[in-house]
Design a protein around this motif. Structure first.
Motif, PDB file in Angstrom:
ATOM      1  N   LEU A  58      21.970 138.024 -55.754  1.00 33.72           N
ATOM      2  CA  LEU A  58      21.204 139.059 -55.067  1.00 33.72           C
ATOM      3  C   LEU A  58      19.830 139.250 -55.712  1.00 33.72           C
ATOM      4  O   LEU A  58      18.818 139.342 -55.011  1.00 33.72           O
ATOM      5  N   VAL A  59      19.795 139.278 -57.038  1.00 30.22           N
ATOM      6  CA  VAL A  59      18.515 139.410 -57.737  1.00 30.22           C
ATOM      7  C   VAL A  59      17.632 138.193 -57.462  1.00 30.22           C
ATOM      8  O   VAL A  59      16.434 138.325 -57.211  1.00 30.22           O
ATOM      9  N   ARG A  65      11.765 135.474 -52.656  1.00 28.75           N
ATOM     10  CA  ARG A  65      11.740 135.437 -51.190  1.00 28.75           C
ATOM     11  C   ARG A  65      10.937 134.259 -50.668  1.00 28.75           C
ATOM     12  O   ARG A  65      11.209 133.748 -49.599  1.00 28.75           O
ATOM     13  N   TRP A  66       9.942 133.834 -51.426  1.00 27.13           N
ATOM     14  CA  TRP A  66       9.087 132.736 -51.009  1.00 27.13           C
ATOM     15  C   TRP A  66       9.852 131.430 -50.901  1.00 27.13           C
ATOM     16  O   TRP A  66       9.483 130.539 -50.174  1.00 27.13           O
ATOM     17  N   ARG A  67      10.953 131.315 -51.629  1.00 27.98           N
ATOM     18  CA  ARG A  67      11.696 130.062 -51.644  1.00 27.98           C
ATOM     19  C   ARG A  67      12.493 129.822 -50.375  1.00 27.98           C
ATOM     20  O   ARG A  67      12.660 128.703 -49.927  1.00 27.98           O
ATOM     21  N   SER A  68      12.993 130.880 -49.766  1.00 28.39           N
ATOM     22  CA  SER A  68      13.866 130.715 -48.604  1.00 28.39           C
ATOM     23  C   SER A  68      13.203 131.203 -47.316  1.00 28.39           C
ATOM     24  O   SER A  68      13.854 131.791 -46.470  1.00 28.39           O
TER      25      SER A  68
END
Length: 72
Positions: A58-59, A65-68
């Motif tokens: 979760l962390v 967020r940029w990765r997915s």
């Protein structure tokens, strides 16, 4: 994945060299042939490992967020 392996490593180390903790509880219960206590310790370790993995996932999801953004 590393957090769960680190947790399992700490339980193994307290089994081998400790005098308190879940690993020691399981070892002493096994010596007394107390199967319910041994399995309760095993389930507690499993639940804590899954919970730690979920928290770290979760962390990671929140911080990266940029990765997915998109799966091209």
């Amino acid at each position: 994945m590393a957090i769960t392996l680190a947790f399992i490593g700490s339980v193994i180390s307290e089994t081998v060299g400790g005098n308190r903790g879940i690993g020691f509880l399981m070892l002493s219960a096994g010596a007394r042939n107390d199967a319910p206590t041994t399995f309760a310790g095993l389930f507690a370790i499993a639940i804590m490992g899954v919970a730690m993995y979920a928290i770290c996932a979760l962390v990671e999801k929140r911080m990266t967020r940029w990765r997915s953004v998109a799966n091209w």
